[in-house]
Scaffold this motif. Structure first.
Motif, PDB file in Angstrom:
ATOM      1  N   GLY A  42     -22.288 -36.089 -68.413  1.00  0.00           N
ATOM      2  CA  GLY A  42     -22.829 -36.267 -69.598  1.00  0.00           C
ATOM      3  C   GLY A  42     -24.258 -36.661 -69.366  1.00  0.00           C
ATOM      4  N   VAL A  43     -25.269 -36.365 -70.141  1.00  0.00           N
ATOM      5  CA  VAL A  43     -26.683 -36.909 -70.226  1.00  0.00           C
ATOM      6  C   VAL A  43     -27.076 -37.600 -71.360  1.00  0.00           C
ATOM      7  CG1 VAL A  43     -29.177 -36.062 -69.772  1.00  0.00           C
ATOM      8  CG2 VAL A  43     -27.264 -34.990 -68.445  1.00  0.00           C
ATOM      9  N   VAL A  44     -27.244 -38.485 -71.391  1.00  0.00           N
ATOM     10  CA  VAL A  44     -27.787 -39.359 -72.605  1.00  0.00           C
ATOM     11  C   VAL A  44     -29.423 -39.641 -72.436  1.00  0.00           C
ATOM     12  CG1 VAL A  44     -27.548 -41.455 -74.007  1.00  0.00           C
ATOM     13  CG2 VAL A  44     -25.342 -40.415 -72.916  1.00  0.00           C
ATOM     14  N   VAL A  45     -30.307 -39.060 -73.394  1.00  0.00           N
ATOM     15  CA  VAL A  45     -31.677 -39.346 -73.273  1.00  0.00           C
ATOM     16  C   VAL A  45     -31.700 -40.254 -74.558  1.00  0.00           C
ATOM     17  CG1 VAL A  45     -33.744 -37.892 -73.771  1.00  0.00           C
ATOM     18  CG2 VAL A  45     -31.793 -36.704 -72.798  1.00  0.00           C
ATOM     19  N   THR A  46     -32.599 -41.414 -74.239  1.00  0.00           N
ATOM     20  CA  THR A  46     -32.875 -42.510 -75.012  1.00  0.00           C
ATOM     21  C   THR A  46     -34.619 -42.365 -75.493  1.00  0.00           C
ATOM     22  OG1 THR A  46     -33.490 -43.813 -73.367  1.00  0.00           O
ATOM     23  CG2 THR A  46     -31.288 -43.756 -73.741  1.00  0.00           C
ATOM     24  N   GLY A  47     -34.610 -42.763 -76.719  1.00  0.00           N
ATOM     25  CA  GLY A  47     -35.956 -42.960 -77.223  1.00  0.00           C
ATOM     26  C   GLY A  47     -36.159 -42.756 -78.721  1.00  0.00           C
ATOM     27  N   ASP A  48     -36.681 -43.556 -79.294  1.00  0.00           N
ATOM     28  CA  ASP A  48     -37.032 -43.292 -80.982  1.00  0.00           C
ATOM     29  C   ASP A  48     -38.138 -42.386 -80.967  1.00  0.00           C
ATOM     30  OD1 ASP A  48     -34.849 -44.864 -81.822  1.00  0.00           O
ATOM     31  OD2 ASP A  48     -36.365 -46.531 -82.104  1.00  0.00           O
ATOM     32  N   GLU A  49     -38.862 -42.283 -79.841  1.00  0.00           N
ATOM     33  CA  GLU A  49     -40.092 -41.364 -79.886  1.00  0.00           C
ATOM     34  C   GLU A  49     -39.935 -39.703 -79.687  1.00  0.00           C
ATOM     35  OE1 GLU A  49     -39.854 -42.261 -75.630  1.00  0.00           O
ATOM     36  OE2 GLU A  49     -39.038 -43.254 -77.552  1.00  0.00           O
ATOM     37  N   LEU A  50     -38.762 -39.531 -79.353  1.00  0.00           N
ATOM     38  CA  LEU A  50     -38.384 -38.191 -79.090  1.00  0.00           C
ATOM     39  C   LEU A  50     -37.711 -37.306 -80.166  1.00  0.00           C
ATOM     40  CD1 LEU A  50     -36.342 -39.094 -75.836  1.00  0.00           C
ATOM     41  CD2 LEU A  50     -38.550 -38.220 -75.885  1.00  0.00           C
ATOM     42  N   ALA A  51     -38.556 -36.100 -80.374  1.00  0.00           N
ATOM     43  CA  ALA A  51     -38.285 -35.102 -81.256  1.00  0.00           C
ATOM     44  C   ALA A  51     -37.109 -34.141 -80.623  1.00  0.00           C
ATOM     45  CB  ALA A  51     -39.382 -34.475 -81.657  1.00  0.00           C
ATOM     46  N   THR A  52     -36.094 -33.941 -80.884  1.00  0.00           N
ATOM     47  CA  THR A  52     -35.058 -33.432 -80.214  1.00  0.00           C
ATOM     48  C   THR A  52     -34.735 -32.030 -80.268  1.00  0.00           C
ATOM     49  OG1 THR A  52     -33.416 -34.285 -81.785  1.00  0.00           O
ATOM     50  CG2 THR A  52     -33.536 -35.571 -79.870  1.00  0.00           C
ATOM     51  N   GLY A  53     -35.484 -31.201 -81.423  1.00  0.00           N
ATOM     52  CA  GLY A  53     -35.439 -30.012 -81.638  1.00  0.00           C
ATOM     53  C   GLY A  53     -36.243 -29.433 -80.349  1.00  0.00           C
ATOM     54  N   GLY A  54     -36.024 -28.109 -80.146  1.00  0.00           N
ATOM     55  CA  GLY A  54     -36.892 -27.510 -79.140  1.00  0.00           C
ATOM     56  C   GLY A  54     -36.751 -25.914 -79.146  1.00  0.00           C
ATOM     57  N   HIS A  55     -37.206 -25.300 -78.144  1.00  0.00           N
ATOM     58  CA  HIS A  55     -37.295 -23.779 -78.287  1.00  0.00           C
ATOM     59  C   HIS A  55     -35.768 -23.177 -77.665  1.00  0.00           C
ATOM     60  CE1 HIS A  55     -41.493 -23.809 -79.036  1.00  0.00           C
ATOM     61  NE2 HIS A  55     -41.650 -24.623 -78.441  1.00  0.00           N
ATOM     62  N   GLY A  56     -34.960 -24.002 -77.109  1.00  0.00           N
ATOM     63  CA  GLY A  56     -33.516 -23.617 -76.974  1.00  0.00           C
ATOM     64  C   GLY A  56     -32.540 -24.574 -77.219  1.00  0.00           C
ATOM     65  N   THR A  57     -31.496 -24.494 -76.702  1.00  0.00           N
ATOM     66  CA  THR A  57     -30.197 -25.583 -76.922  1.00  0.00           C
ATOM     67  C   THR A  57     -30.054 -26.169 -75.630  1.00  0.00           C
ATOM     68  OG1 THR A  57     -28.627 -23.776 -76.467  1.00  0.00           O
ATOM     69  CG2 THR A  57     -29.193 -23.915 -78.696  1.00  0.00           C
ATOM     70  N   ILE A  58     -29.377 -27.445 -75.792  1.00  0.00           N
ATOM     71  CA  ILE A  58     -28.972 -28.308 -74.895  1.00  0.00           C
ATOM     72  C   ILE A  58     -27.767 -27.952 -74.391  1.00  0.00           C
ATOM     73  CG2 ILE A  58     -28.576 -30.725 -74.251  1.00  0.00           C
ATOM     74  CD1 ILE A  58     -30.695 -31.692 -75.915  1.00  0.00           C
ATOM     75  N   LEU A  62     -19.121 -38.346 -64.814  1.00  0.00           N
ATOM     76  CA  LEU A  62     -20.436 -39.063 -64.298  1.00  0.00           C
ATOM     77  C   LEU A  62     -21.325 -39.079 -65.574  1.00  0.00           C
ATOM     78  CD1 LEU A  62     -22.687 -40.449 -62.480  1.00  0.00           C
ATOM     79  CD2 LEU A  62     -23.197 -37.943 -61.816  1.00  0.00           C
ATOM     80  N   VAL A  63     -22.070 -40.035 -65.979  1.00  0.00           N
ATOM     81  CA  VAL A  63     -22.994 -40.036 -67.074  1.00  0.00           C
ATOM     82  C   VAL A  63     -24.343 -40.490 -66.501  1.00  0.00           C
ATOM     83  CG1 VAL A  63     -23.893 -41.564 -69.158  1.00  0.00           C
ATOM     84  CG2 VAL A  63     -21.294 -40.853 -68.672  1.00  0.00           C
ATOM     85  N   LEU A  64     -25.413 -39.840 -66.922  1.00  0.00           N
ATOM     86  CA  LEU A  64     -26.801 -39.968 -66.707  1.00  0.00           C
ATOM     87  C   LEU A  64     -27.565 -40.743 -67.807  1.00  0.00           C
ATOM     88  CD1 LEU A  64     -27.537 -36.896 -64.768  1.00  0.00           C
ATOM     89  CD2 LEU A  64     -26.626 -38.933 -63.815  1.00  0.00           C
ATOM     90  N   THR A  65     -28.341 -41.413 -67.577  1.00  0.00           N
ATOM     91  CA  THR A  65     -29.108 -41.809 -68.988  1.00  0.00           C
ATOM     92  C   THR A  65     -30.697 -41.536 -68.274  1.00  0.00           C
ATOM     93  OG1 THR A  65     -29.394 -44.265 -68.361  1.00  0.00           O
ATOM     94  CG2 THR A  65     -27.630 -43.431 -69.801  1.00  0.00           C
ATOM     95  N   THR A 120     -16.368 -45.391 -65.738  1.00  0.00           N
ATOM     96  CA  THR A 120     -17.054 -44.232 -65.480  1.00  0.00           C
ATOM     97  C   THR A 120     -18.518 -44.504 -64.859  1.00  0.00           C
ATOM     98  OG1 THR A 120     -16.095 -42.869 -67.305  1.00  0.00           O
ATOM     99  CG2 THR A 120     -18.196 -42.166 -66.207  1.00  0.00           C
ATOM    100  N   PRO A 121     -18.691 -43.798 -63.636  1.00  0.00           N
ATOM    101  CA  PRO A 121     -20.201 -44.530 -62.989  1.00  0.00           C
ATOM    102  C   PRO A 121     -21.371 -43.817 -63.962  1.00  0.00           C
ATOM    103  CG  PRO A 121     -19.294 -42.481 -61.897  1.00  0.00           C
ATOM    104  CD  PRO A 121     -18.125 -42.971 -62.794  1.00  0.00           C
ATOM    105  N   VAL A 122     -22.454 -44.560 -63.807  1.00  0.00           N
ATOM    106  CA  VAL A 122     -23.469 -44.090 -64.768  1.00  0.00           C
ATOM    107  C   VAL A 122     -24.604 -44.351 -63.714  1.00  0.00           C
ATOM    108  CG1 VAL A 122     -23.692 -46.342 -65.975  1.00  0.00           C
ATOM    109  CG2 VAL A 122     -24.949 -44.487 -66.970  1.00  0.00           C
ATOM    110  N   ILE A 123     -25.538 -43.461 -63.848  1.00  0.00           N
ATOM    111  CA  ILE A 123     -27.008 -43.417 -63.126  1.00  0.00           C
ATOM    112  C   ILE A 123     -27.939 -43.326 -64.182  1.00  0.00           C
ATOM    113  CG2 ILE A 123     -28.412 -42.365 -61.478  1.00  0.00           C
ATOM    114  CD1 ILE A 123     -26.048 -41.319 -60.068  1.00  0.00           C
ATOM    115  N   HIS A 124     -29.107 -44.482 -63.935  1.00  0.00           N
ATOM    116  CA  HIS A 124     -30.025 -44.391 -64.837  1.00  0.00           C
ATOM    117  C   HIS A 124     -31.503 -44.092 -64.291  1.00  0.00           C
ATOM    118  CE1 HIS A 124     -27.467 -46.823 -67.163  1.00  0.00           C
ATOM    119  NE2 HIS A 124     -27.286 -47.790 -66.271  1.00  0.00           N
ATOM    120  N   LEU A 125     -31.915 -43.003 -64.909  1.00  0.00           N
ATOM    121  CA  LEU A 125     -33.248 -42.352 -64.486  1.00  0.00           C
ATOM    122  C   LEU A 125     -34.354 -42.704 -65.338  1.00  0.00           C
ATOM    123  CD1 LEU A 125     -31.950 -38.629 -63.855  1.00  0.00           C
ATOM    124  CD2 LEU A 125     -32.162 -40.499 -62.166  1.00  0.00           C
ATOM    125  N   PRO A 126     -35.519 -42.434 -64.879  1.00  0.00           N
ATOM    126  CA  PRO A 126     -36.677 -42.784 -65.877  1.00  0.00           C
ATOM    127  C   PRO A 126     -36.812 -41.854 -66.818  1.00  0.00           C
ATOM    128  CG  PRO A 126     -37.261 -42.674 -63.608  1.00  0.00           C
ATOM    129  CD  PRO A 126     -36.103 -42.203 -63.464  1.00  0.00           C
TER     130      PRO A 126
END
Length: 447
Positions: A188-204, A274-277, A323-329
């Motif tokens: 699972g990928v969890v993207v954080t941030g109030d500033e993010l517009a989550t629409g796009g040109h495709g699907t996640i 595994l979860v990534l943030t 569950t292991p979690v790895i945090h990315l920038p």
């Protein structure tokens, strides 16, 4: 955050030691197994060929009936095509015409190719044939013996091998209907941030089975984000990388509220191995991952700073269920660099450790202004020179844009010069240019 920066390769090894994914095993039909990783060895259940077969169009004979050098005239008593049916025993003093792939009659110990006879290769079976030889053929000439290709119990492929078309072809020929492969790790990928517009040109990506929380996989395009917002790209970028590397991946987005993040992670972790943030691991007042899981929250995650540019902030830990979690920038280029350096190595499709190649076109001097031993991660393209040397060129551009053309991640260390002016002496391990201060070589990872 520690006052000193951690070495990139030390952190890579630490992640590998502490986060071990143990995917299950499943039997997949041959048509679905291509590219998967074997969970168990595959052995031959029978002999190939099951009976001796002719390797040539010609005549099955007994060598004792032949004269060499010279000519031998033999009656032809049968015609044996490559088709189902029983094959008669070959009597003494006669020949049988035989086609490639046909079962060799009992008693025959050689097949003489049609080119060594006076028979018409395309005509009807003759009543007699003249065989002219310079020397007696060796025993079993042009005969594929039983089990010659693969004997019962022979190892065809072993644990960890990737299923290729060759294995599928062999398995099909042996009547193997399915192959034991590793289940895809669920990430699972969890993207954080109030500033993010989550629409796009495709699907996640949405291949992770089930899950009680709806992922960001069906949002309308955001062509014009509101002021202060940016289009979210980490989710689709990372799920695409995970899928390409053999994982089942799905992405979610949450804002900068620590309680909301913790609730989301608790809800989805049972569906993940595994979860990534991404994002929220700096020192700011709104760094949500630090506030939720780091030293500003429950303290279950270790957040560090590496001697790495970009991608210095990194982290890992365990969620409440283990569950292991790895945090990315949060920056796309930092997230991408972190994925290839620290996450990909955990997957069955891991390409191995970074390898040394020559540095090609001079990308300019590199001295780490903040960390003397910092590694600079840059996009590059491999090429082969006229003399066969493998060279990488660092691509120009800033942030994520040059990765659109890259095929490797280049890891440069301070002091490395470009290829033409470099001195290539042996490194500490005896391999040319493998010291940390190697002149003219850099480490690369495939993208």
């Amino acid at each position: 955050m520690s006052g000193s920066s951690i070495d990139v390769f030390t952190w890579r090894a630490t992640v590998r030691e502490q986060v071990v994914l143990v995917p299950g095993c499943l039997d997949l039909p041959l048509g679905e197994a291509l590219g998967r990783v074997l969970a168990r060895p595959v052995t031959s259940p029978e002999d190939i060929p099951a009976v001796p077969l002719s390797a040539m169009d010609g005549f099955a004979v007994r060598r004792a009936d032949l004269h060499a050098p010279g000519a031998t005239r033999l009656p032809v008593v049968a015609d044996i095509p490559a088709r189902p049916g029983t094959t008669p025993e070959l009597p003494d003093g006669v020949a049988m015409r035989i086609m490639t792939g046909a079962p060799v009659p009992g008693g025959a110990d050689a097949v003489v190719e049609v080119e060594a006879t006076d028979a018409d290769p395309f005509g009807a079976v003759p009543t007699e044939v003249t065989i002219t030889l310079d020397a007696l053929p060796p025993k079993n000439r042009h005969i594929r013996g039983r089990g010659e290709e693969s004997a019962h119990g022979d190892l065809l492929a072993t644990t960890g091998d990737r299923v290729g078309v060759g294995l599928i072809g062999v398995a099909r020929a042996l009547g193997i209907a399915s192959l034991p492969v590793l289940a895809r790790p669920r990430v699972g990928v969890v993207v954080t941030g109030d500033e993010l517009a989550t629409g796009g040109h495709g699907t996640i990506g949405s291949h992770l089975p089930g899950g009680p929380v709806a992922p960001d996989n069906a949002l309308p395009p955001t062509s014009d984000p509101a002021p202060g917002m940016v289009r979210e790209s980490n989710g689709l970028m990372l799920t695409s990388a995970l899928e390409a590397d053999g994982a089942a991946a799905r992405a979610w987005h949450t804002g900068d509220d620590p309680a909301t993040l913790r609730a989301l992670l608790t809800e989805i972790e049972t569906e993940c191995d595994l979860v990534l943030t991404t994002g929220g691991i700096g020192q700011g007042a709104f760094d949500v991952v630090r506030a939720a899981l780091g030293d500003g929250g429950v303290g279950t995650s270790q957040l560090v700073h590496l001697a790495l540019r970009p991608g210095g902030p990194q982290g890992m830990g365990r969620l409440p269920g283990g569950t292991p979690v790895i945090h990315l920038p949060g920056t796309p280029v930092g997230a991408l660099v972190g994925y290839y350096l620290f996450v990909r190595q955990l997957l069955p499709a891991c390409p191995g450790e970074p390898r040394r190649v020559l540095l090609g076109e001079d990308p300019g001097p590199f001295t780490s202004h903040r960390h003397r031993r910092a590694v600079l991660a840059q996009p590059g393209r491999l090429r082969t020179t006229a003399d066969g040397a493998e060279v990488v060129d660092v691509l120009p551009g800033r942030r994520l844009t040059p990765y659109a053309r890259a095929d490797v991640l280049v890891l440069r260390e301070p002091g490395a010069q470009h290829g033409p002016s470099a001195q290539h002496g042996p490194g500490a391990d005896g391999v040319p240019g493998t010291d940390a201060d190697a002149r003219g070589t850099v480490r690369v990872l495939p993208l």
